[in-house]
Design a protein around this motif. Structure first.
Motif, PDB file in Angstrom:
ATOM      1  N   GLY A 234      -2.508   6.431  -5.818  1.00  0.00           N
ATOM      2  CA  GLY A 234      -3.256   7.856  -5.759  1.00  0.00           C
ATOM      3  C   GLY A 234      -1.741   9.153  -6.159  1.00  0.00           C
ATOM      4  N   GLY A 235      -0.952   8.387  -5.399  1.00  0.00           N
ATOM      5  CA  GLY A 235       0.019   9.532  -5.294  1.00  0.00           C
ATOM      6  C   GLY A 235       0.704  10.312  -6.333  1.00  0.00           C
TER       7      GLY A 235
ATOM      8  N   LYS B  56       5.079   9.922  -4.053  1.00  0.00           N
ATOM      9  CA  LYS B  56       4.143   8.948  -5.437  1.00  0.00           C
ATOM     10  C   LYS B  56       3.792   8.178  -4.867  1.00  0.00           C
ATOM     11  CE  LYS B  56       8.666   8.269  -7.496  1.00  0.00           C
ATOM     12  NZ  LYS B  56      10.281   8.721  -8.170  1.00  0.00           N
ATOM     13  N   SER B  57       3.769   7.309  -3.951  1.00  0.00           N
ATOM     14  CA  SER B  57       3.925   5.942  -3.548  1.00  0.00           C
ATOM     15  C   SER B  57       2.190   5.752  -3.125  1.00  0.00           C
ATOM     16  CB  SER B  57       4.905   5.515  -3.015  1.00  0.00           C
ATOM     17  OG  SER B  57       4.848   5.554  -2.125  1.00  0.00           O
ATOM     18  N   CYS B  58       1.659   6.967  -2.319  1.00  0.00           N
ATOM     19  CA  CYS B  58       0.379   6.666  -1.622  1.00  0.00           C
ATOM     20  C   CYS B  58      -1.070   5.755  -2.330  1.00  0.00           C
ATOM     21  CB  CYS B  58       0.200   8.238  -1.051  1.00  0.00           C
ATOM     22  SG  CYS B  58       0.667   8.931   0.348  1.00  0.00           S
TER      23      CYS B  58
ATOM     24  N   PRO C  42      -4.154   7.587   1.907  1.00  0.00           N
ATOM     25  CA  PRO C  42      -4.085   7.809   0.633  1.00  0.00           C
ATOM     26  C   PRO C  42      -4.124   9.499   0.980  1.00  0.00           C
ATOM     27  CG  PRO C  42      -6.486   7.824   1.014  1.00  0.00           C
ATOM     28  CD  PRO C  42      -5.965   7.205   2.364  1.00  0.00           C
ATOM     29  N   CYS C  43      -2.739  10.173   0.232  1.00  0.00           N
ATOM     30  CA  CYS C  43      -2.202  11.030  -0.731  1.00  0.00           C
ATOM     31  C   CYS C  43      -1.864  11.578   0.588  1.00  0.00           C
ATOM     32  CB  CYS C  43      -2.625  11.154  -1.334  1.00  0.00           C
ATOM     33  SG  CYS C  43      -3.340  10.649  -2.874  1.00  0.00           S
ATOM     34  N   ALA C  44      -0.529  11.752   1.218  1.00  0.00           N
ATOM     35  CA  ALA C  44      -0.024  12.526   1.707  1.00  0.00           C
ATOM     36  C   ALA C  44       0.673  13.166   1.287  1.00  0.00           C
ATOM     37  CB  ALA C  44       0.364  11.572   2.548  1.00  0.00           C
TER      38      ALA C  44
ATOM     39  N   GLN D 262      -8.807   0.762  -2.022  1.00  0.00           N
ATOM     40  CA  GLN D 262      -7.547   1.142  -4.016  1.00  0.00           C
ATOM     41  C   GLN D 262      -6.773   1.028  -4.243  1.00  0.00           C
ATOM     42  OE1 GLN D 262     -10.752   1.752  -6.425  1.00  0.00           O
ATOM     43  NE2 GLN D 262      -9.378   1.902  -8.491  1.00  0.00           N
ATOM     44  N   ARG D 263      -5.915   0.833  -4.030  1.00  0.00           N
ATOM     45  CA  ARG D 263      -4.102   0.563  -3.875  1.00  0.00           C
ATOM     46  C   ARG D 263      -3.672   1.409  -5.733  1.00  0.00           C
ATOM     47  NH1 ARG D 263      -0.401  -1.705  -1.422  1.00  0.00           N
ATOM     48  NH2 ARG D 263       1.702  -1.390  -1.772  1.00  0.00           N
TER      49      ARG D 263
END
Length: 134
Positions: free
Chosen positions: A26-27, A10-12, A61-63, A18-19
């Protein structure tokens, strides 16, 4: 029946450049879309969708990761948070139906044919290694 797990970082960050987007990572967006889509998912009762603080894929981004007892754990990154949720649930269905957790690249949804970060073997059920001869 043993549950399967879909771990979502959830922190990706939102993207490589862009953070956050509109004040959220993103997460968070990917998790929100996964939870929303999973409401009508046929395998909802068979999976735990588990948010995690970090999957340590911070440069991507996003894992997400898929895990289940006696199956290979699969981890993916580089997922666009607003467009990936349906493909992730499709992959989760394929993972669920596989006996060993392996979903061949060409059978995965297109967005998940790349971006695999890890393939972790299942935990050994018994001693597999003879240390004296290795």
């Amino acid at each position: 029946m043993t549950k399967h797990a879909l771990f979502v970082c959830k922190s990706c960050m939102y993207s490589l450049h862009q953070r956050e987007y509109m004040g959220k990572r993103g997460g968070w967006y990917l998790l929100d879309r996964l939870l929303s889509l999973s409401e009508s998912w046929q395998l909802r009762a068979s999976f735990v969708i588990q948010p995690v603080e970090c999957l340590s894929a911070c440069k991507r981004p996003c894992a997400v990761a898929l895990a289940a007892p006696h199956k290979t754990t699969l981890m993916f990154g580089d997922l666009p948070p607003l467009e990936s949720a349906a493909a992730v649930l499709q992959l989760a269905s394929q993972y669920y139906n596989s006996t060993d957790g392996i979903v061949p690249r060409q059978e995965r949804p297109e967005i998940l044919q790349k971006g695999i970060l890890a393939r972790i073997p299942p935990f050994p059920q018994e001693r597999q290694c003879n240390y004296e001869n290795d």
